[in-house]
Design a protein around this motif. Structure first.
Motif, PDB file in Angstrom:
ATOM      1  N   ASP A  14     -29.939   9.973  19.507  1.00 21.35           N
ATOM      2  CA  ASP A  14     -30.579  10.122  20.818  1.00 21.35           C
ATOM      3  C   ASP A  14     -32.073  10.393  20.711  1.00 21.35           C
ATOM      4  O   ASP A  14     -32.787  10.329  21.704  1.00 21.35           O
ATOM      5  N   GLY A  15     -32.566  10.655  19.508  1.00 21.18           N
ATOM      6  CA  GLY A  15     -34.002  10.832  19.317  1.00 21.18           C
ATOM      7  C   GLY A  15     -34.789   9.562  19.615  1.00 21.18           C
ATOM      8  O   GLY A  15     -35.990   9.614  19.870  1.00 21.18           O
ATOM      9  N   ILE A  16     -34.112   8.414  19.612  1.00 24.32           N
ATOM     10  CA  ILE A  16     -34.762   7.156  19.986  1.00 24.32           C
ATOM     11  C   ILE A  16     -34.838   7.047  21.501  1.00 24.32           C
ATOM     12  O   ILE A  16     -35.916   6.959  22.084  1.00 24.32           O
ATOM     13  N   SER A  17     -33.712   7.053  22.165  1.00 22.27           N
ATOM     14  CA  SER A  17     -33.700   6.852  23.624  1.00 22.27           C
ATOM     15  C   SER A  17     -34.341   8.018  24.379  1.00 22.27           C
ATOM     16  O   SER A  17     -34.857   7.829  25.478  1.00 22.27           O
ATOM     17  N   GLU A  18     -34.334   9.211  23.799  1.00 22.82           N
ATOM     18  CA  GLU A  18     -34.903  10.378  24.470  1.00 22.82           C
ATOM     19  C   GLU A  18     -36.314  10.716  23.995  1.00 22.82           C
ATOM     20  O   GLU A  18     -36.854  11.754  24.374  1.00 22.82           O
ATOM     21  N   ASN A  23     -45.943  13.307  29.362  1.00 24.53           N
ATOM     22  CA  ASN A  23     -45.522  13.592  30.739  1.00 24.53           C
ATOM     23  C   ASN A  23     -43.995  13.668  30.879  1.00 24.53           C
ATOM     24  O   ASN A  23     -43.483  13.665  31.985  1.00 24.53           O
ATOM     25  N   PHE A  24     -43.286  13.700  29.744  1.00 26.76           N
ATOM     26  CA  PHE A  24     -41.823  13.828  29.675  1.00 26.76           C
ATOM     27  C   PHE A  24     -41.059  12.566  30.061  1.00 26.76           C
ATOM     28  O   PHE A  24     -39.846  12.594  30.184  1.00 26.76           O
ATOM     29  N   GLU A  25     -41.767  11.448  30.280  1.00 30.57           N
ATOM     30  CA  GLU A  25     -41.077  10.180  30.518  1.00 30.57           C
ATOM     31  C   GLU A  25     -40.370   9.775  29.222  1.00 30.57           C
ATOM     32  O   GLU A  25     -40.974   9.767  28.149  1.00 30.57           O
ATOM     33  N   GLN A  26     -39.077   9.429  29.325  1.00 29.64           N
ATOM     34  CA  GLN A  26     -38.297   9.073  28.150  1.00 29.64           C
ATOM     35  C   GLN A  26     -38.316   7.573  27.887  1.00 29.64           C
ATOM     36  O   GLN A  26     -38.401   6.772  28.807  1.00 29.64           O
ATOM     37  N   TYR A  27     -38.199   7.232  26.603  1.00 28.82           N
ATOM     38  CA  TYR A  27     -38.132   5.828  26.176  1.00 28.82           C
ATOM     39  C   TYR A  27     -36.975   5.126  26.867  1.00 28.82           C
ATOM     40  O   TYR A  27     -37.142   4.068  27.438  1.00 28.82           O
ATOM     41  N   GLY A  28     -35.795   5.681  26.816  1.00 32.16           N
ATOM     42  CA  GLY A  28     -34.645   5.199  27.576  1.00 32.16           C
ATOM     43  C   GLY A  28     -33.831   4.109  26.899  1.00 32.16           C
ATOM     44  O   GLY A  28     -34.330   3.334  26.083  1.00 32.16           O
ATOM     45  N   GLU A  29     -32.574   4.074  27.255  1.00 33.48           N
ATOM     46  CA  GLU A  29     -31.649   3.090  26.698  1.00 33.48           C
ATOM     47  C   GLU A  29     -31.955   1.674  27.187  1.00 33.48           C
ATOM     48  O   GLU A  29     -31.816   0.710  26.429  1.00 33.48           O
ATOM     49  N   ASP A  67     -34.574  14.335  15.782  1.00 36.75           N
ATOM     50  CA  ASP A  67     -34.561  13.302  14.749  1.00 36.75           C
ATOM     51  C   ASP A  67     -34.446  11.935  15.407  1.00 36.75           C
ATOM     52  O   ASP A  67     -33.975  11.804  16.534  1.00 36.75           O
ATOM     53  N   ALA A  68     -34.909  10.913  14.690  1.00 36.98           N
ATOM     54  CA  ALA A  68     -34.817   9.539  15.189  1.00 36.98           C
ATOM     55  C   ALA A  68     -34.296   8.669  14.050  1.00 36.98           C
ATOM     56  O   ALA A  68     -34.970   8.474  13.041  1.00 36.98           O
ATOM     57  N   THR A  69     -33.071   8.167  14.225  1.00 36.29           N
ATOM     58  CA  THR A  69     -32.440   7.355  13.207  1.00 36.29           C
ATOM     59  C   THR A  69     -31.908   6.078  13.838  1.00 36.29           C
ATOM     60  O   THR A  69     -31.369   6.105  14.934  1.00 36.29           O
ATOM     61  N   VAL A  70     -32.087   4.958  13.127  1.00 34.36           N
ATOM     62  CA  VAL A  70     -31.594   3.667  13.596  1.00 34.36           C
ATOM     63  C   VAL A  70     -30.968   2.940  12.422  1.00 34.36           C
ATOM     64  O   VAL A  70     -31.513   2.924  11.325  1.00 34.36           O
TER      65      VAL A  70
END
Length: 75
Positions: A14-18, A23-29, A67-70
């Motif tokens: 979820d470190g990718i999509s979140e 400004n707290f805007e999320q990347y998103g699914e 964390d951000a894992t893909v």
């Protein structure tokens, strides 16, 4: 699920999509799914690199707390 030869399996934390901008805007699914659809013809390693590059461009240098894992596998 039924997978066909050549399909992509994309796993991510979820470190990718979140991932967030200041400004707290999320990347998103939705953004992630759109990117994968556009890049699905590339090799898995290139897709992973492109995902991280797009996330980094999106967050504009904001510090991330998760964390951000893909992992991308072509079946």
């Amino acid at each position: 699920y039924h997978y066909d030869k050549g399909d992509l399996l994309v796993l991510n934390t979820d470190g990718i999509s979140e991932a967030q901008k200041q400004n707290f805007e999320q990347y998103g699914e939705d953004r992630l799914f759109d990117l994968i659809r556009r890049l699905g013809h590339l090799e898995p390693t290139e897709i992973v690199k492109a995902i991280f590059a797009d996330v980094n461009d999106f967050i504009e240098g904001a510090e991330q707390m998760d964390d951000a894992t893909v992992m991308v596998v072509r079946l």
